[in-house]
Design an enzyme around this catalytic site. Sequence first.
Site, PDB file in Angstrom:
ATOM      1  N   ARG A  15       6.492 -10.416 -10.863  1.00  0.00           N
ATOM      2  CA  ARG A  15       5.125  -9.849 -10.792  1.00  0.00           C
ATOM      3  C   ARG A  15       4.351 -10.280  -9.539  1.00  0.00           C
ATOM      4  NH1 ARG A  15       5.086 -11.056 -16.446  1.00  0.00           N
ATOM      5  NH2 ARG A  15       5.477  -9.163 -17.634  1.00  0.00           N
TER       6      ARG A  15
ATOM      7  N   LYS B  81       0.931  -3.694   4.319  1.00  0.00           N
ATOM      8  CA  LYS B  81       1.563  -2.487   3.762  1.00  0.00           C
ATOM      9  C   LYS B  81       3.047  -2.784   3.600  1.00  0.00           C
ATOM     10  CE  LYS B  81      -1.096   1.530   5.305  1.00  0.00           C
ATOM     11  NZ  LYS B  81      -1.049   2.718   6.175  1.00  0.00           N
TER      12      LYS B  81
ATOM     13  N   GLU C  62       3.063   2.168  19.995  1.00  0.00           N
ATOM     14  CA  GLU C  62       2.009   1.708  19.066  1.00  0.00           C
ATOM     15  C   GLU C  62       0.940   0.907  19.824  1.00  0.00           C
ATOM     16  OE1 GLU C  62       1.922   2.927  16.135  1.00  0.00           O
ATOM     17  OE2 GLU C  62       3.999   3.364  15.580  1.00  0.00           O
TER      18      GLU C  62
ATOM     19  N   LYS D 149      -5.502  -4.687  15.257  1.00  0.00           N
ATOM     20  CA  LYS D 149      -5.044  -4.294  13.907  1.00  0.00           C
ATOM     21  C   LYS D 149      -5.770  -5.121  12.839  1.00  0.00           C
ATOM     22  CE  LYS D 149      -1.799  -2.775  10.769  1.00  0.00           C
ATOM     23  NZ  LYS D 149      -0.503  -2.292  10.423  1.00  0.00           N
TER      24      LYS D 149
ATOM     25  N   GLU E 278      -6.856   1.198   3.025  1.00  0.00           N
ATOM     26  CA  GLU E 278      -6.857   2.518   3.674  1.00  0.00           C
ATOM     27  C   GLU E 278      -7.661   3.570   2.908  1.00  0.00           C
ATOM     28  OE1 GLU E 278      -3.291   3.724   5.957  1.00  0.00           O
ATOM     29  OE2 GLU E 278      -3.672   5.721   5.171  1.00  0.00           O
TER      30      GLU E 278
ATOM     31  N   ARG F 131      -9.112   2.636   8.134  1.00  0.00           N
ATOM     32  CA  ARG F 131      -7.739   2.256   8.510  1.00  0.00           C
ATOM     33  C   ARG F 131      -6.911   3.471   8.924  1.00  0.00           C
ATOM     34  NH1 ARG F 131      -3.776  -2.189   5.553  1.00  0.00           N
ATOM     35  NH2 ARG F 131      -1.976  -1.792   6.879  1.00  0.00           N
TER      36      ARG F 131
ATOM     37  N   ASN G 194      -3.389   6.008  12.204  1.00  0.00           N
ATOM     38  CA  ASN G 194      -2.435   7.126  12.170  1.00  0.00           C
ATOM     39  C   ASN G 194      -2.560   8.029  13.393  1.00  0.00           C
ATOM     40  OD1 ASN G 194      -1.461   6.276   9.713  1.00  0.00           O
ATOM     41  ND2 ASN G 194      -2.994   7.434   8.564  1.00  0.00           N
TER      42      ASN G 194
ATOM     43  N   HIS H  39       0.284  10.083  14.778  1.00  0.00           N
ATOM     44  CA  HIS H  39       1.337  10.102  13.759  1.00  0.00           C
ATOM     45  C   HIS H  39       1.377  11.406  12.958  1.00  0.00           C
ATOM     46  CE1 HIS H  39       1.544   5.929  14.838  1.00  0.00           C
ATOM     47  NE2 HIS H  39       2.531   5.685  13.987  1.00  0.00           N
TER      48      HIS H  39
ATOM     49  N   HIS I 111       5.069  12.131  13.131  1.00  0.00           N
ATOM     50  CA  HIS I 111       5.966  12.041  11.977  1.00  0.00           C
ATOM     51  C   HIS I 111       6.715  13.350  11.767  1.00  0.00           C
ATOM     52  CE1 HIS I 111       4.093   8.451   9.649  1.00  0.00           C
ATOM     53  NE2 HIS I 111       5.138   8.083  10.363  1.00  0.00           N
TER      54      HIS I 111
ATOM     55  N   HIS J 165      10.948   6.892  16.757  1.00  0.00           N
ATOM     56  CA  HIS J 165       9.568   6.887  16.284  1.00  0.00           C
ATOM     57  C   HIS J 165       8.599   6.815  17.476  1.00  0.00           C
ATOM     58  CE1 HIS J 165       6.279   6.185  13.529  1.00  0.00           C
ATOM     59  NE2 HIS J 165       5.919   5.113  14.214  1.00  0.00           N
TER      60      HIS J 165
HETATM   61  P1  NAD Z   1      13.843  -1.971  12.616  1.00  0.00           P
HETATM   62  O1  NAD Z   1      13.326  -2.985  11.708  1.00  0.00           O
HETATM   63  O2  NAD Z   1      14.872  -1.028  12.104  1.00  0.00           O
HETATM   64  O3  NAD Z   1      14.424  -2.707  13.906  1.00  0.00           O
HETATM   65  C1  NAD Z   1      15.017  -1.928  14.921  1.00  0.00           C
HETATM   66  C2  NAD Z   1      16.430  -2.415  15.268  1.00  0.00           C
HETATM   67  O4  NAD Z   1      16.318  -3.590  16.076  1.00  0.00           O
HETATM   68  C3  NAD Z   1      17.284  -2.804  14.069  1.00  0.00           C
HETATM   69  O5  NAD Z   1      18.607  -2.417  14.332  1.00  0.00           O
HETATM   70  C4  NAD Z   1      17.190  -4.323  14.063  1.00  0.00           C
HETATM   71  O6  NAD Z   1      18.307  -4.923  13.463  1.00  0.00           O
HETATM   72  C5  NAD Z   1      17.103  -4.641  15.517  1.00  0.00           C
HETATM   73  N1  NAD Z   1      16.403  -5.860  15.889  1.00  0.00           N
HETATM   74  C6  NAD Z   1      15.290  -6.364  15.323  1.00  0.00           C
HETATM   75  N2  NAD Z   1      14.862  -7.430  16.022  1.00  0.00           N
HETATM   76  C7  NAD Z   1      15.732  -7.623  17.020  1.00  0.00           C
HETATM   77  C8  NAD Z   1      15.817  -8.541  18.107  1.00  0.00           C
HETATM   78  N3  NAD Z   1      14.870  -9.448  18.330  1.00  0.00           N
HETATM   79  N4  NAD Z   1      16.871  -8.446  18.961  1.00  0.00           N
HETATM   80  C9  NAD Z   1      17.806  -7.469  18.784  1.00  0.00           C
HETATM   81  N5  NAD Z   1      17.777  -6.558  17.807  1.00  0.00           N
HETATM   82  C10 NAD Z   1      16.740  -6.625  16.949  1.00  0.00           C
HETATM   83  O7  NAD Z   1      12.671  -1.057  13.232  1.00  0.00           O
HETATM   84  P2  NAD Z   1      11.159  -1.355  13.656  1.00  0.00           P
HETATM   85  O8  NAD Z   1      10.861  -0.379  14.719  1.00  0.00           O
HETATM   86  O9  NAD Z   1      10.908  -2.792  13.896  1.00  0.00           O
HETATM   87  O10 NAD Z   1      10.356  -0.946  12.348  1.00  0.00           O
HETATM   88  C11 NAD Z   1      10.353   0.386  11.868  1.00  0.00           C
HETATM   89  C12 NAD Z   1       9.914   0.353  10.426  1.00  0.00           C
HETATM   90  O11 NAD Z   1       8.613  -0.217  10.325  1.00  0.00           O
HETATM   91  C13 NAD Z   1       9.829   1.723   9.773  1.00  0.00           C
HETATM   92  O12 NAD Z   1      10.477   1.670   8.538  1.00  0.00           O
HETATM   93  C14 NAD Z   1       8.340   1.947   9.578  1.00  0.00           C
HETATM   94  O13 NAD Z   1       8.061   2.744   8.449  1.00  0.00           O
HETATM   95  C15 NAD Z   1       7.837   0.541   9.408  1.00  0.00           C
HETATM   96  N6  NAD Z   1       6.426   0.341   9.744  1.00  0.00           N
HETATM   97  C16 NAD Z   1       5.655  -0.301   8.841  1.00  0.00           C
HETATM   98  C17 NAD Z   1       4.324  -0.534   9.118  1.00  0.00           C
HETATM   99  C18 NAD Z   1       3.480  -1.290   8.139  1.00  0.00           C
HETATM  100  O14 NAD Z   1       2.267  -1.388   8.340  1.00  0.00           O
HETATM  101  N7  NAD Z   1       4.054  -1.862   7.118  1.00  0.00           N
HETATM  102  C19 NAD Z   1       3.768  -0.126  10.340  1.00  0.00           C
HETATM  103  C20 NAD Z   1       4.598   0.522  11.250  1.00  0.00           C
HETATM  104  C21 NAD Z   1       5.938   0.751  10.947  1.00  0.00           C
HETATM  105  N1  GLY Z   2       0.681   1.283  10.526  1.00  0.00           N
HETATM  106  C1  GLY Z   2      -0.460   1.836   9.881  1.00  0.00           C
HETATM  107  C2  GLY Z   2      -1.178   0.871   9.022  1.00  0.00           C
HETATM  108  O1  GLY Z   2      -0.817  -0.282   8.925  1.00  0.00           O
HETATM  109  O2  GLY Z   2      -2.131   1.244   8.389  1.00  0.00           O
END
Ligand code: NAD
Ligand code: GLY
Length: 369
Positions: free
Chosen positions: A124, A146, A188, A230, A240, A244, A248, A251, A255, A267
């Site tokens: 939980r 998030k 971003e 942020k 949001e 917030r 987007n 996006h 998207h 992305h």
């Molecule tokens: P990811 O986590 O898939 O990482 C990208 C690639 O880089 C992966 O293959 C990973 O293994 C590799 N990698 C990571 N760190 C590394 C390093 N230091 N050296 C070498 N390789 C490395 O992708 P991302 O772009 O970090 O994140 C994308 C995700 O984030 C999406 O799922 C998206 O929806 C999410 N996201 C969430 C929020 C939020 O607020 N929670 C905001 C934006 C994006």
């Molecule tokens: N990446 C969008 C948010 O965190 O709201």
Amino acid sequence: MEKIRVNLKKQIDNSYDIIIGENLLNKIPKELKQRPLANKYIIITDSNVEKQYGDILLKEMKKNGLKTYLISFKAGEKSKTRKTKEIIENRMMEYDLGRDTLVIAVGGGVVGDIAGFVAATYYRGISYIQVPTTLLAFADSSIGGKTAVNTGFGKNLIGAFHQPKRVYIDTTTLKTLPKKEMKNGIAETIKHAVIKDKGFFRYLEKNVKQLIKKDPVVIEYITKRNCEIKAKIVEMDEKEKGQRKILNYGHTIGHAIEAASNYKMTHGNAVALGMVAAVKISIELGYMSMKDMIRQNNLIEAAKLPVILPDISIENIIKAMRYDKKIIDDKIMFVLPKKIGDVFFTDEVSLKLVKKVLDELKVKKVNNQ
Ligand code: NAD
Ligand code: GLY
């Protein structure tokens, strides 16, 4: 008739620190030893980051006498599913981890989103910390709470708001990050500057080449500024409800382009095109100046991000926007810039205008027409 009230009015303090610096991986275990956040620790990471950083952290944690386990899953967006979450949770139960456990998410946004969601629901809800290793995760996903997984119906549809207890950004981890992944974070970063800070935008104009080269001074500065921007937005509107949503920016169309390309387009590239389209819409509606549009698009190009839409069907982009419930009565809710550093919401953007702008994005640069 009897009535019993359950009084739950309370003030919650979910504040946390974001710590930015070099070689933090060695320092985290020492800090956790001095100021423990739990009795047991579980590092959640992916198959790439495990070898580069997860194992180092695990070793250091154990060296400091902290009872720590590690679980990793196959790297990539495809792993961001309920199935992966279940596998992680089952392993945690096999390790007999209870409420006195802290989750440590070590990786990019995929790891952060899954590990955060595991923490939000395990027993939980337990605490977690974020140790991001991609520029996108430094700038965006590790902050704000998030957490989510994807389903066949779309991205991030099942999740929770669950704030981390701390975020440790070890800037040295970017040394191994591939260029393609750096660009996702740069997109971003440009987004943050356009929505909130013209001074930061100017800094990026001057330093974009150094940023691409991962100059440590530039990385440290932009990480700090991204986190400040942020954090301020999340402080104003954690769940949001309104403000917030400006995060987007770029996006709405971004998207849809990503989905219409069957996720072949990254992305960052899709968000860049989304921002190019958004300024063009803003110009058409009489808000943004040509000068500011040219500045934004020049920065996007200087960051080696695209400003021209490749061969992706505009019909499919529109379809993706409908699927994403972005279009209601042929109108679309948009975040549009008025000028660099200032954006607003509008629902006056018509589908016809979006199609026109996408058409123009395909054939020529929207800069110098
Ligand atoms: P990811 O986590 O898939 O990482 C990208 C690639 O880089 C992966 O293959 C990973 O293994 C590799 N990698 C990571 N760190 C590394 C390093 N230091 N050296 C070498 N390789 C490395 O992708 P991302 O772009 O970090 O994140 C994308 C995700 O984030 C999406 O799922 C998206 O929806 C999410 N996201 C969430 C929020 C939020 O607020 N929670 C905001 C934006 C994006
Ligand atoms: N990446 C969008 C948010 O965190 O709201």
